[in-house]
Design a protein around this motif. Structure first.
Motif, mmCIF file in Angstrom:
data_model
loop_
_atom_site.group_PDB
_atom_site.id
_atom_site.type_symbol
_atom_site.label_atom_id
_atom_site.label_comp_id
_atom_site.label_asym_id
_atom_site.label_seq_id
_atom_site.Cartn_x
_atom_site.Cartn_y
_atom_site.Cartn_z
ATOM 1 N N ASP A 1 -15.004 55.991 -6.799
ATOM 2 C CA ASP A 1 -13.772 55.422 -7.344
ATOM 3 C C ASP A 1 -12.626 55.532 -6.350
ATOM 4 O O ASP A 1 -11.832 54.601 -6.185
ATOM 5 N N LEU A 2 -12.530 56.674 -5.667
ATOM 6 C CA LEU A 2 -11.474 56.872 -4.677
ATOM 7 C C LEU A 2 -11.674 55.931 -3.492
ATOM 8 O O LEU A 2 -10.709 55.348 -2.986
ATOM 9 N N ASP A 3 -12.925 55.767 -3.053
ATOM 10 C CA ASP A 3 -13.198 54.837 -1.951
ATOM 11 C C ASP A 3 -12.821 53.413 -2.336
ATOM 12 O O ASP A 3 -12.240 52.678 -1.539
ATOM 13 N N ALA A 4 -13.152 53.004 -3.558
ATOM 14 C CA ALA A 4 -12.810 51.654 -4.011
ATOM 15 C C ALA A 4 -11.296 51.476 -4.074
ATOM 16 O O ALA A 4 -10.768 50.424 -3.683
ATOM 17 N N LEU A 5 -10.581 52.490 -4.547
ATOM 18 C CA LEU A 5 -9.121 52.421 -4.601
ATOM 19 C C LEU A 5 -8.531 52.294 -3.208
ATOM 20 O O LEU A 5 -7.639 51.480 -2.961
ATOM 21 N N ARG A 6 -9.049 53.095 -2.270
ATOM 22 C CA ARG A 6 -8.527 53.034 -0.901
ATOM 23 C C ARG A 6 -8.826 51.690 -0.251
ATOM 24 O O ARG A 6 -8.005 51.166 0.501
ATOM 25 N N ARG A 7 -10.009 51.122 -0.503
ATOM 26 C CA ARG A 7 -10.329 49.803 0.040
ATOM 27 C C ARG A 7 -9.371 48.746 -0.519
ATOM 28 O O ARG A 7 -8.874 47.887 0.208
ATOM 29 N N LYS A 8 -9.110 48.822 -1.814
ATOM 30 C CA LYS A 8 -8.206 47.866 -2.452
ATOM 31 C C LYS A 8 -6.791 47.994 -1.881
ATOM 32 O O LYS A 8 -6.129 46.995 -1.576
ATOM 33 N N GLU A 9 -6.305 49.230 -1.727
ATOM 34 C CA GLU A 9 -4.967 49.440 -1.171
ATOM 35 C C GLU A 9 -4.905 49.012 0.289
ATOM 36 O O GLU A 9 -3.926 48.413 0.736
ATOM 37 N N ASP A 10 -5.945 49.328 1.057
ATOM 38 C CA ASP A 10 -5.978 48.936 2.459
ATOM 39 C C ASP A 10 -5.980 47.418 2.590
ATOM 40 O O ASP A 10 -5.305 46.856 3.457
ATOM 41 N N ASP A 11 -6.717 46.742 1.727
ATOM 42 C CA ASP A 11 -6.735 45.282 1.740
ATOM 43 C C ASP A 11 -5.350 44.723 1.421
ATOM 44 O O ASP A 11 -4.894 43.769 2.056
ATOM 45 N N ALA A 12 -4.657 45.326 0.460
ATOM 46 C CA ALA A 12 -3.320 44.854 0.099
ATOM 47 C C ALA A 12 -2.320 45.098 1.222
ATOM 48 O O ALA A 12 -1.371 44.337 1.398
ATOM 49 N N LEU A 13 -2.525 46.158 2.025
ATOM 50 C CA LEU A 13 -1.573 46.494 3.082
ATOM 51 C C LEU A 13 -1.853 45.770 4.390
ATOM 52 O O LEU A 13 -0.982 45.714 5.266
ATOM 53 N N THR A 14 -3.049 45.218 4.563
ATOM 54 C CA THR A 14 -3.401 44.634 5.858
ATOM 55 C C THR A 14 -3.711 43.144 5.807
ATOM 56 O O THR A 14 -4.014 42.560 6.834
ATOM 57 N N HIS A 15 -3.655 42.510 4.660
ATOM 58 C CA HIS A 15 -3.987 41.094 4.554
ATOM 59 C C HIS A 15 -2.879 40.332 3.821
ATOM 60 O O HIS A 15 -2.131 40.903 3.045
ATOM 61 N N TYR A 16 -2.826 39.034 4.106
ATOM 62 C CA TYR A 16 -1.890 38.159 3.418
ATOM 63 C C TYR A 16 -2.401 37.878 2.010
ATOM 64 O O TYR A 16 -3.615 37.893 1.769
ATOM 65 N N GLY A 17 -1.500 37.631 1.095
ATOM 66 C CA GLY A 17 -1.904 37.276 -0.254
ATOM 67 C C GLY A 17 -0.699 36.852 -1.078
ATOM 68 O O GLY A 17 0.456 37.106 -0.718
ATOM 69 N N TRP A 18 -0.980 36.194 -2.191
ATOM 70 C CA TRP A 18 0.081 35.749 -3.092
ATOM 71 C C TRP A 18 0.431 36.866 -4.065
ATOM 72 O O TRP A 18 -0.439 37.469 -4.666
ATOM 73 N N VAL A 19 1.722 37.097 -4.231
ATOM 74 C CA VAL A 19 2.210 37.989 -5.276
ATOM 75 C C VAL A 19 2.568 37.144 -6.489
ATOM 76 O O VAL A 19 2.174 37.450 -7.611
ATOM 77 N N ASP A 20 3.328 36.059 -6.249
ATOM 78 C CA ASP A 20 3.713 35.128 -7.307
ATOM 79 C C ASP A 20 3.754 33.727 -6.704
ATOM 80 O O ASP A 20 4.713 33.352 -6.034
ATOM 81 N N ARG A 21 2.695 32.981 -6.925
ATOM 82 C CA ARG A 21 2.566 31.658 -6.306
ATOM 83 C C ARG A 21 3.634 30.690 -6.820
ATOM 84 O O ARG A 21 4.141 29.870 -6.071
ATOM 85 N N THR A 22 3.987 30.787 -8.101
ATOM 86 C CA THR A 22 4.966 29.847 -8.657
ATOM 87 C C THR A 22 6.350 30.028 -8.042
ATOM 88 O O THR A 22 7.105 29.069 -7.917
ATOM 89 N N HIS A 23 6.701 31.251 -7.651
ATOM 90 C CA HIS A 23 8.009 31.509 -7.048
ATOM 91 C C HIS A 23 7.927 31.605 -5.525
ATOM 92 O O HIS A 23 8.932 31.893 -4.865
ATOM 93 N N GLY A 24 6.737 31.435 -4.959
ATOM 94 C CA GLY A 24 6.584 31.460 -3.508
ATOM 95 C C GLY A 24 6.703 32.844 -2.905
ATOM 96 O O GLY A 24 7.148 32.993 -1.767
ATOM 97 N N VAL A 25 6.297 33.870 -3.618
ATOM 98 C CA VAL A 25 6.382 35.238 -3.119
ATOM 99 C C VAL A 25 5.010 35.624 -2.573
ATOM 100 O O VAL A 25 3.998 35.544 -3.282
#
Length: 119
Positions: free
Chosen positions: A67-91
């Motif tokens: 569970d900790l490894d999965a959490l760290r992978r998810k956080e690392d992905d959020a910190l190192t890759h581009y992604g949409w936070v809110d597509r409708t507002h362009g964030v």
């Protein structure tokens, strides 16, 4: 010489103590009746009878390290890759390195520009 009566005359009177004792007794004896009247029908089930509602078992953490490894992978992905936070507002979400580069280039709003003429 003083003409002291031998006891404190400003102590509590016996009548006040008796009224206090009666008040406490009425409160202690009357509270269950008041509560039963307020909550009539709320406690119809016997405390020793089995529950009628089936409850779910608690969600236990079976493998904490996974569970900790999965959490760290998810956080690392959020910190190192581009992604949409809110597509409708362009964030969008930027990698940290890119966000720091943009901050150095553009600066932060409402922040004073550093003095470059200092020695």
């Amino acid at each position: 010489m003083s003409k002291a009566p031998g006891y404190e005359r400003t102590d509590v009177t016996g009548g006040l103590l008796a009224a206090l004792a009666v008040g406490v007794a009425v409160f202690i004896l009357g509270t269950p009746y008041v509560l039963s009247a307020l909550y009539r029908g709320a406690a119809q089930v016997s405390p020793v009878s089995p529950p009628t509602v089936q409850t779910r078992a608690p969600a236990l953490q079976v493998n904490p390290l996974a569970d900790l490894d999965a959490l760290r992978r998810k956080e690392d992905d959020a910190l190192t890759h581009y992604g949409w936070v809110d597509r409708t507002h362009g964030v969008v979400r930027l990698p940290i390195d890119r966000a720091m580069e943009l901050t150095l280039q553009r600066g932060l709003p409402d922040w004073r520009k550093p003095d470059t003429a200092r020695d």
